[in-house]
Enzyme design. Structure first.
Site, PDB file in Angstrom:
ATOM      1  N   THR A   1      -4.610   3.438  -3.920  1.00 16.75           N
ATOM      2  CA  THR A   1      -4.430   2.567  -5.091  1.00 16.75           C
ATOM      3  C   THR A   1      -5.663   2.733  -5.954  1.00 16.75           C
ATOM      4  O   THR A   1      -6.702   3.153  -5.463  1.00 16.75           O
ATOM      5  CB  THR A   1      -4.375   1.093  -4.592  1.00 16.75           C
ATOM      6  OG1 THR A   1      -3.319   0.955  -3.666  1.00 16.75           O
ATOM      7  CG2 THR A   1      -4.213   0.098  -5.725  1.00 16.75           C
TER       8      THR A   1
ATOM      9  N   ARG B   1       9.987  -1.904  -1.139  1.00 16.90           N
ATOM     10  CA  ARG B   1       8.774  -2.570  -0.620  1.00 16.90           C
ATOM     11  C   ARG B   1       7.739  -2.707  -1.752  1.00 16.90           C
ATOM     12  O   ARG B   1       7.496  -1.773  -2.506  1.00 16.90           O
ATOM     13  CB  ARG B   1       8.179  -1.750   0.528  1.00 16.90           C
ATOM     14  CG  ARG B   1       6.863  -2.311   1.110  1.00 16.90           C
ATOM     15  CD  ARG B   1       5.633  -1.720   0.465  1.00 16.90           C
ATOM     16  NE  ARG B   1       4.386  -2.124   1.117  1.00 16.90           N
ATOM     17  CZ  ARG B   1       3.174  -1.877   0.637  1.00 16.90           C
ATOM     18  NH1 ARG B   1       3.031  -1.227  -0.492  1.00 16.90           N
ATOM     19  NH2 ARG B   1       2.100  -2.269   1.282  1.00 16.90           N
TER      20      ARG B   1
HETATM   21  N1  GLY Z   1      -2.717  -1.952  -1.644  1.00 10.34           N
HETATM   22  C1  GLY Z   1      -1.608  -1.184  -2.053  1.00 10.34           C
HETATM   23  C2  GLY Z   1      -0.386  -1.450  -1.312  1.00 10.34           C
HETATM   24  O1  GLY Z   1      -0.406  -1.995  -0.224  1.00 10.34           O
HETATM   25  O2  GLY Z   1       0.671  -1.075  -1.790  1.00 10.34           O
END
Ligand code: GLY
Length: 384
Positions: free
Chosen positions: A228, A256
């Site tokens: 990320t 998700r």
């Molecule tokens: N921190 C990014 C995710 O879990 O999608």
């Protein structure tokens, strides 16, 4: 300046190194989970702030300069952070974000992103978006053009198309091959497992025998990443904004959603106080509303580093500090305050690159550089 990407890290570091296992965690000592310890451990946290300032996770090292240029010209802090992360979203070689991100279990890339604009206390967010590359800009467009905060799935894609965003296939040849290798390892009833000669043969075919690519594929298949880029900035006046953008957990169930698009978890700004963001296993951050905790801790006077460590401590407490359970994932928090002080905490000492301390990228006006995160547990660990 070195171009940093998580893929590059893996390609250069994994060829000769074994994958870290939970066994490495045993016997490790928690070191930096008290306020006084952390301030000493990270001189950056104790240092005086500097404005303007822009920080991100380490994969934004090469991108912060563009954001800093905007801040120096007196531009808006949100525009600065979105311009910076757009460089990473556009990069096919960074498979944690945007174009070339690792896909879901069906081979489709789904992106999440959020923004917060401190001066106007506005927010925008999108989740599980397909076919649109620049989702931080899309989240900013939600903030600017609607009275909603969050739009998800096909609604977000259609909103983006209506607003002029180009639709593209986000899967690159590289990420498609890794997905094929993952798929070949999944159905144990009729396909061989990752350690079998049959799987190794199949993967060798997929990557034409390229050892570095095979080692990288093995790593992300054994330990699905949640790469990320969070990015936050404070300008010369003290106005603050932040964004977080991601392709989320590799091989996830379609739909998700991680912490990145959740305002108050993966992204949080209060213009009176500061901003916070996160990378790593989003589910753990969502459960503690980490971004909000960090901002509130800074409001009470904690440094950004200590506020990040406090949030990490909440996660660890939920597992009774059990390093075996905590060793199944990785988590990082990043923060700035209104004075331009920055800090970050990692659950484990090592980052995505094996045997190297986790770090984050900082640009305070002169150059973009990596600064070590303060580890909650001073040990290697974190399988995901
Ligand atoms: N921190 C990014 C995710 O879990 O999608």
């Amino acid at each position: 300046m070195e171009l940093w990407s998580r893929r590059k890290f893996f390609l250069t570091s994994l060829a000769g190194s074994a994958i870290a296992g939970a066994g490495k965690l045993f016997g490790s000592t928690p070191s930096a989970n008290s306020s006084s310890a952390s301030a000493l451990a990270n001189p950056a946290a104790a240092a005086q702030g500097k404005r303007p300032l822009i920080i991100s996770s380490a994969n934004g090292l090469h991108a912060l300069g563009k954001g800093m240029d905007i801040l120096k010209q007196g531009g808006d802090t949100l525009e600065a952070v979105v311009v910076a992360v757009t460089i990473v979203e556009d990069d096919p070689n960074d498979d944690s974000v945007g174009y070339g991100g690792l896909p879901n279990e069906e081979g489709v890339v789904e992106l999440d992103a959020s923004v917060m604009h401190g001066p106007t206390y506005r927010a925008g967010s999108v989740a599980a978006v397909r076919n649109i590359k620049n989702v931080s800009r899309l989240a900013k467009t939600v903030m600017e053009k609607t009275n909603h905060v969050m739009i998800v799935g096909d609604g977000a894609r259609r909103f983006g198309v209506d607003e002029g965003f180009e639709e593209i296939n986000l899967l690159t040849d590289h990420s498609r091959k890794i997905w094929l290798a993952w798929k070949a390892s999944t159905s144990f009833n009729w396909r061989p497992g990752i350690d079998s000669p049959e799987w190794k043969q199949r993967v060798s075919e997929i990557f034409n025998g390229d050892a570095a690519q095979i080692a990288y594929a093995e790593r992300v298949i054994a330990h699905p990443p949640t790469g990320t880029i969070p990015c936050m900035a404070v300008d010369a006046k003290g106005d603050i904004s932040a964004t977080t953008t991601t392709s989320g957990l590799a091989w996830k169930i379609p739909g998700r959603v991680g912490d990145s698009p959740i305002i108050g978890a993966g992204c949080c700004v209060d213009n009176e106080v500061g901003a916070a963001g996160s990378t790593g296993k989003g589910e753990e951050n969502i459960k503690i509303s980490g971004g909000r905790i960090i901002v509130e801790m800074m409001r009470q006077g904690k440094s950004p580093t200590d506020a990040c460590l406090e949030a990490m401590g909440r996660v660890a407490k939920h597992y009774k500090n059990d390093k075996t359970k905590l060793g199944t994932f990785h988590l990082y928090f990043y923060a700035i305050n209104k004075d331009g002080v920055h800090g970050a905490a990692s659950l484990w000492r090592n980052g995505y690159e094996e045997n190297k301390q986790a770090s984050y990228a900082v640009h305070d006006g002169t150059e973009s550089r990596l600064v070590p995160c303060t580890p909650y547990f001073d040990a290697a660990g974190g399988d995901q």
